[in-house]
Design a protein around this motif. Structure first.
Motif, PDB file in Angstrom:
ATOM      1  N   ASN A  13      15.550 -16.781  10.300  1.00 26.84           N
ATOM      2  CA  ASN A  13      14.597 -16.387  11.067  1.00 26.84           C
ATOM      3  C   ASN A  13      13.250 -17.379  10.387  1.00 26.84           C
ATOM      4  O   ASN A  13      12.737 -16.906   9.650  1.00 26.84           O
ATOM      5  N   LYS A  15      10.492 -18.061  11.683  1.00 25.93           N
ATOM      6  CA  LYS A  15       9.179 -17.590  11.866  1.00 25.93           C
ATOM      7  C   LYS A  15       8.213 -18.813  12.523  1.00 25.93           C
ATOM      8  O   LYS A  15       8.574 -19.679  13.033  1.00 25.93           O
ATOM      9  N   HIS A  99      11.398  -8.299  17.090  1.00 24.40           N
ATOM     10  CA  HIS A  99      11.090  -8.333  15.508  1.00 24.40           C
ATOM     11  C   HIS A  99       9.959  -7.725  15.367  1.00 24.40           C
ATOM     12  O   HIS A  99       9.092  -7.528  16.052  1.00 24.40           O
ATOM     13  N   GLU A 101       7.388  -7.957  13.610  1.00 21.62           N
ATOM     14  CA  GLU A 101       6.100  -8.994  13.566  1.00 21.62           C
ATOM     15  C   GLU A 101       5.823  -9.134  15.176  1.00 21.62           C
ATOM     16  O   GLU A 101       4.550  -8.925  15.625  1.00 21.62           O
ATOM     17  N   GLU A 171      16.091  -3.913  10.051  1.00 19.26           N
ATOM     18  CA  GLU A 171      15.206  -4.410   9.343  1.00 19.26           C
ATOM     19  C   GLU A 171      14.227  -3.457   8.769  1.00 19.26           C
ATOM     20  O   GLU A 171      13.127  -3.210   9.638  1.00 19.26           O
ATOM     21  N   ALA A 175      10.688  -3.957   3.950  1.00 21.24           N
ATOM     22  CA  ALA A 175      11.429  -4.838   3.020  1.00 21.24           C
ATOM     23  C   ALA A 175      11.275  -6.275   3.506  1.00 21.24           C
ATOM     24  O   ALA A 175      11.694  -7.307   2.872  1.00 21.24           O
ATOM     25  N   ILE A 176      10.620  -6.550   4.575  1.00 19.16           N
ATOM     26  CA  ILE A 176      10.284  -7.729   5.308  1.00 19.16           C
ATOM     27  C   ILE A 176       9.185  -8.458   4.366  1.00 19.16           C
ATOM     28  O   ILE A 176       8.190  -7.977   4.396  1.00 19.16           O
ATOM     29  N   GLY A 177       9.648  -9.673   3.876  1.00 20.69           N
ATOM     30  CA  GLY A 177       8.732 -10.464   3.300  1.00 20.69           C
ATOM     31  C   GLY A 177       8.188  -9.745   2.051  1.00 20.69           C
ATOM     32  O   GLY A 177       6.938 -10.406   1.630  1.00 20.69           O
ATOM     33  N   GLY A 216      15.671  -8.336   5.498  1.00 19.38           N
ATOM     34  CA  GLY A 216      14.526  -7.723   4.724  1.00 19.38           C
ATOM     35  C   GLY A 216      14.707  -8.323   3.302  1.00 19.38           C
ATOM     36  O   GLY A 216      15.527  -7.635   2.685  1.00 19.38           O
ATOM     37  N   SER A 217      14.212  -9.443   3.141  1.00 19.48           N
ATOM     38  CA  SER A 217      14.111  -9.924   1.755  1.00 19.48           C
ATOM     39  C   SER A 217      15.585 -10.018   1.053  1.00 19.48           C
ATOM     40  O   SER A 217      15.768 -10.028   0.143  1.00 19.48           O
ATOM     41  N   MET A 218      16.521 -10.383   1.906  1.00 20.31           N
ATOM     42  CA  MET A 218      17.927 -10.712   1.923  1.00 20.31           C
ATOM     43  C   MET A 218      17.878 -12.103   0.974  1.00 20.31           C
ATOM     44  O   MET A 218      16.965 -12.963   1.558  1.00 20.31           O
ATOM     45  N   LEU A 236      19.879 -11.202   8.793  1.00 22.70           N
ATOM     46  CA  LEU A 236      18.771 -11.920   9.386  1.00 22.70           C
ATOM     47  C   LEU A 236      17.802 -12.315   8.097  1.00 22.70           C
ATOM     48  O   LEU A 236      17.188 -11.394   7.665  1.00 22.70           O
ATOM     49  N   ILE A 237      17.657 -13.547   8.175  1.00 22.83           N
ATOM     50  CA  ILE A 237      16.976 -13.999   6.743  1.00 22.83           C
ATOM     51  C   ILE A 237      15.796 -14.665   7.107  1.00 22.83           C
ATOM     52  O   ILE A 237      15.870 -15.907   7.849  1.00 22.83           O
ATOM     53  N   GLY A 238      14.670 -14.283   6.442  1.00 26.96           N
ATOM     54  CA  GLY A 238      13.375 -15.206   6.659  1.00 26.96           C
ATOM     55  C   GLY A 238      13.106 -16.240   5.532  1.00 26.96           C
ATOM     56  O   GLY A 238      13.593 -17.551   5.551  1.00 26.96           O
ATOM     57  N   GLY A 239      12.289 -15.711   4.638  1.00 26.10           N
ATOM     58  CA  GLY A 239      11.993 -16.545   3.382  1.00 26.10           C
ATOM     59  C   GLY A 239      13.007 -17.343   2.918  1.00 26.10           C
ATOM     60  O   GLY A 239      12.974 -18.708   2.653  1.00 26.10           O
TER      61      GLY A 239
HETATM   62  P1  PGA Z   1      12.633 -12.022   5.269  1.00 26.95           P
HETATM   63  O1  PGA Z   1      12.403 -11.809   6.414  1.00 26.95           O
HETATM   64  O2  PGA Z   1      13.735 -12.404   4.626  1.00 26.95           O
HETATM   65  O3  PGA Z   1      11.523 -12.993   4.694  1.00 26.95           O
HETATM   66  O4  PGA Z   1      12.069 -10.536   4.246  1.00 26.95           O
HETATM   67  C1  PGA Z   1      13.366 -11.280   7.395  1.00 26.95           C
HETATM   68  C2  PGA Z   1      12.765 -11.152   8.910  1.00 26.95           C
HETATM   69  O5  PGA Z   1      11.681 -10.932   9.272  1.00 26.95           O
HETATM   70  O6  PGA Z   1      13.708 -11.340   9.628  1.00 26.95           O
END
Ligand code: PGA
Length: 257
Positions: A13, A15, A99, A101, A171, A175-177, A216-218, A236-239
């Motif tokens: 993801n 973003k 999501h 956000e 998520e 844990a997100i970001g 969430g921070s995976m 589902l991976i952000g950063g």
């Molecule tokens: P993150 O984001 O891996 O940076 O915690 C996950 C997400 O918001 O989907």
């Protein structure tokens, strides 16, 4: 993971990150290091302006493209919004819906999430539906009730044969970001509870086909342990999806026996 019954899906993801030229650079960097052979399904959900190009850029390395949200209606006077059909015609296969956000900054509710899920399915997209509790809710001990409520609302009036193909991402908001990951046990426990909710509503056959991700921070370090949980079918991976090498390590973790 349980590959026998359902797909393992690693989805990035992005973003509000990566311009078109940065997307090209990412594609050039990931191509030579993408694992060959046994694949889990890999998806990148990208900003809407990049969808069409990303479909072309990532075709060779079997990365499907998704959008990060869609509108619930199929047309109309909603300046700035895009429909699920627009996303589909741009070549995407997936769309993230609800999501945290979007819920937090754009007032998406469980009811708009449900409408968007219907819009996505109608357009032929696979929705990745996000659910998750805040730290306060976890500490209050209402996580399971809340998640069940979110899942039931998101899937209201969706036909069982459609539910089989959707993706749910658990998520936890805390844990997100944040760099703070749920433990593998916490992730496994909630993902299992999500499958139980689906089983009660739609039966065992549907429940065992649904892909349930953790998000969430995976990252490259914790992916293997999280994915070892029987009900965690991907991430589902952000950063970590912004760096090709890190993203590939997570894909490799999902490709393991
Ligand atoms: P993150 O984001 O891996 O940076 O915690 C996950 C997400 O918001 O989907």
């Amino acid at each position: 993971m349980n590959r026998r019954y359902r797909k393992t899906i690693i989805a990035g993801n992005w973003k509000m990150n990566n311009t078109l030229s940065q997307t090209k650079t990412f594609a050039e960097e990931i191509k030579p290091i993408m694992p060959k052979g046994k694949w889990c399904n890999v998806v990148l959900c990208v900003p809407a302006t990049n969808i069409q190009s990303a479909v072309r850029l990532f075709k060779d390395c079997h990365i499907a493209i998704g959008a990060e949200t869609c509108h619930e209606l199929d047309h109309g006077a909603y300046t700035g919004e895009i429909t699920a059909a627009m996303i589909k015609e741009a070549g995407a296969k997936y769309v993230i819906i609800g999501h945290s956000e979007r819920r937090q900054y754009y007032n998406e509710t469980d009811f708009t999430v449900n409408k968007k899920v219907h819009a996505a399915i109608e357009a032929g997209l696979i929705p990745i539906i996000c659910v998750g509790e805040s730290l306060e809710q976890r500490e209050l001990g209402v996580t399971m009730e809340l998640i069940a409520y979110q899942v039931k609302c998101a899937l209201a009036d969706v036909a069982p044969e459609k539910v089989r193909h959707i993706v749910i991402a658990y998520e936890p908001l805390w844990a997100i970001g944040t760099g703070k990951t749920a433990t593998a046990e916490q992730a496994g426990e909630v993902c299992q509870a999500i499958r139980t909710v689906i089983r009660k509503q739609y039966g065992a056959h549907v429940a065992r086909s649904v892909t349930i991700q953790y998000g969430g921070s995976m990252n490259a370090k914790n992916a293997e342990e999280l994915l070892a949980q029987p009900d965690v079918d991907g991430g589902l991976i952000g950063g970590a999806a912004l760096k090709p090498a890190d993203f590939v390590k997570i894909i490799e973790a999902a490709n393991q026996e």
